[in-house]
Each structure stands twice: as structure tokens, then as C-alpha cells.
Design an enzyme around this catalytic site. Structure first.
Site, PDB file in Angstrom:
ATOM      1  N   ARG A 144      -3.006 -10.756 -11.215  1.00 37.93           N
ATOM      2  CA  ARG A 144      -3.732  -9.468 -11.512  1.00 37.93           C
ATOM      3  C   ARG A 144      -3.144  -8.386 -10.406  1.00 37.93           C
ATOM      4  NH1 ARG A 144      -6.837  -7.732  -6.801  1.00 37.93           N
ATOM      5  NH2 ARG A 144      -7.810  -9.213  -5.853  1.00 37.93           N
ATOM      6  N   ASN A 168      -3.444  -5.470  -7.512  1.00 35.37           N
ATOM      7  CA  ASN A 168      -3.982  -5.271  -6.335  1.00 35.37           C
ATOM      8  C   ASN A 168      -3.797  -3.932  -5.903  1.00 35.37           C
ATOM      9  OD1 ASN A 168      -6.112  -6.630  -4.432  1.00 35.37           O
ATOM     10  ND2 ASN A 168      -4.476  -6.484  -2.871  1.00 35.37           N
ATOM     11  N   ASP A 196      -5.605  -5.688   5.468  1.00 33.86           N
ATOM     12  CA  ASP A 196      -5.815  -5.298   4.039  1.00 33.86           C
ATOM     13  C   ASP A 196      -5.374  -4.204   3.651  1.00 33.86           C
ATOM     14  OD1 ASP A 196      -7.129  -4.982   1.614  1.00 33.86           O
ATOM     15  OD2 ASP A 196      -8.676  -6.735   2.228  1.00 33.86           O
TER      16      ASP A 196
END
Length: 298
Positions: free
Chosen positions: A101, A103, A199
Site C-alpha cells: 500500500r 504511505n 515517522d
């Protein structure tokens, strides 16, 4: 090192809040819940958080020049008209790979949309950072990544910063603002694993980096010249995922969080997990770049 505490902006239990981006024209924050398939627009003036359900996992959202929202979903790129809800599909380079997927992603100074992939099982080296341009072209920018995160460009458009989360490093590339080419990769910051997983990332007007720390309850301001952490924003939840400068003066930092894989005891301890937070800062950010409008008929 100076610390400041973030305040609750909007209570919600997002599974994985991500992709925060300031819409300056409308004075709203765009963000997503990856695993709940939602793109949100949060209006701080009214406190309203409007959502659009895409029906599949959604990694990030960016603005286009015409006002459409471009997003990276599970398979590739699409476009949403926030006024009508109409969706238009763009290139889908991962359509045949259900274990992959998209991100995080952002637009570069040239108006192209960079977005990276990851495996659902976080398999090392399974990801690719792609570039989507206005003609519908797709290029691979960085291969063999694990979790693409935190893409930003410096103020004069000569540096591109990127986080592949599992490296616990912030990487810098020389960036060519005419061609979009990147080269000369180097490490400009290392994050101690005890602090959390790096992140999402933002950049301020002084070209300092703001890194969200998943399982670290913080966003840290990093000097990319020496890797030093010089300021931190502390949150009352552990899973901090992304951040974006917003507000009329771009001196407010909006921060997304997650409640992913937290059990009942953890949610009792950190009941605001998944919520949206905000903090007023003595620093100013910069406006995000917008995507050139894609010719989806090409």
C-alpha cells in the site's frame, strides 16, 4: 532542551492518523486515517472535522493547483473534488500487488507528487518512492525502502529530506529543482530507538526538521546540519504519526496520532490516542507545495 506540551485540537480515535497538510486558502488542516479509509478536513475555527470515505486504505493527501485533493491510496494516485465528492482515478502502479500500500507523500517544488509504498507486513526493502507528474508519468525515485515517511524540501529547493522509518535515520539528497533528480544520499540525523520510530516530518522557515516519533509521545525539532535535537513537543499519547505547520501565521503545529494495535488497557491509559493535537510555537513553518493538475486522459 526546551519542551512544550501539545493541546487537544479534535478528539477522535483515528486508527492511523497521518498525512497532515495545511490548506492555507481555506485555513483548514487536511489529514487522513489510513486504515479507516478517510480523508479529513479539520476547520479550527468551527471545530468541525469533515470526512470523505474512499473505501480503501489511504496513505496521504496533497493539494492541487485547481483545488482538487490528490491522494495516494492503496494502489496509486487519485483525485477528489471536495466540493462535489467526485473522484477521478490516476496512475495505479501497485494495482497488481495487494500486499503493498501507499504511505506518506508530498509535492515537490516542481509540482509533482512523491509518494512511497510499504508492505502490509513491513517487509524490509519492499517499498518504492514514486514520483507522479502532470502528464500522468510515473518514475521510481528510491527503491528498496521499507516504510516511506517524512518527505520535505528545504527553502531554496536544493535539498530533499526523507525518512525510511526502519533505518531510524533522516536522509538528505541533493535535489535538482529543474529536473527533480536526487543524488548524493547522506545521513543527517539518527534517532535513538529508545525515543521512538521516526515517522512523518515537517520543515520550518529556518530549514530545521520536525520529526514525529511513533511510540515516542513527541515531535522533535532537529538541526540537519549536525543532527542535534534542539526542541520537543510532548503529547499525552504514545503513537505520534505526522505534523504540519498551520494557522494564519504558520506558527501552529498540528499533529496526528494513532491508536493502532493498542489494547483496552493502553487505551484506558492513553484515552486521547488517535486524536488531533495542536501547539503554538515560537517558530514558523512554510506552505506546502501543490501538485500541478494531472491530465487524467493522457
Amino acid at each position: 532542551m526546551k519542551s512544550i506540551e501539545a493541546q487537544l485540537a479534535y478528539p477522535i480515535r483515528a486508527i492511523v492518523g497521518e498525512g497532515s497538510l495545511w490548506d492555507h486558502a481555506n485555513q483548514c488542516l487536511l489529514w487522513v486515517d489510513i486504515l479507516d479509509h478517510k480523508i479529513f478536513s479539520f476547520d479550527p475555527k468551527t471545530g468541525r472535522n469533515s470526512g470523505f470515505d474512499l473505501g480503501q486504505d489511504i496513505g496521504t493527501v496533497v493539494l492541487t493547483e485547481s483545488g482538487l485533493w490528490a491522494y495516494a491510496d492503496q494502489n496509486g494516485v487519485g483525485f477528489l473534488d471536495p466540493e462535489t465528492g467526485k473522484r477521478t482515478e490516476g496512475p495505479k502502479p501497485e494495482l497488481a500487488n495487494p500486499h503493498i500500500r501507499f504511505n506518506d507523500g508530498k509535492c515537490d517544488p516542481r509540482g509533482t507528487f512523491w509518494a512511497g509504498t510499504m508492505a502490509y507486513d513491513c517487509r524490509e526493502g519492499a517499498g518504492i518512492l514514486y514520483e507522479f507528474d502532470a502528464s500522468g508519468g510515473v518514475k521510481e525515485k528510491i527503491t528498496n525502502t521499507t516504510i516511506s515517511n517524512g518527505l520535505v524540501w528545504n527553502g531554496d529547493g536544493t535539498k530533499f529530506y526523507f525518512i525510511d522509518s526502519m533505518t531510524y535515520e533522516v536522509h538528505c539528497y541533493d535535489y535538482d529543482s529543474k529536473t527533480g533528480n536526487i543524488q548524493n544520499k547522506k545521513v543527517v540525523a539518527c534517532i535513538d530507538k529508545a525515543m521512538g520510530l521516526p515517522d512523518g516530518m515537517a520543515i520550518d522557515a529556518e530549514d530545521f526538521l520536525w520529526v514525529a516519533l511513533f511510540d515516542g509521545s513527541k515531535v522533535v525539532r532537529v538541526n540537519p546540519q549536525n543532527g542535534e535535537i534542539v526542541f520537543q513537543v510532548v503529547l499525552p499519547v504514545p503513537k505520534v504519526t505526522s505534523c504540519a505547520f498551520g494557522g494564519s501565521d504558520l506558527d501552529e503545529l498540528y499533529i496526528t496520532t494513532a491508536c493502532y494495535l493498542m489494547d483496552a488497557d493502553q487505551l484506558d491509559k492513553y484515552p486521547l490516542s488517535g486524536s488531533l493535537f495542536k501547539v503554538k510555537l515560537p517558530y514558523k513553518g512554510v506552505l506546502p507545495y501543490k501538485m500541478n493538475d494531472l491530465n487524467t486522459n493522457s
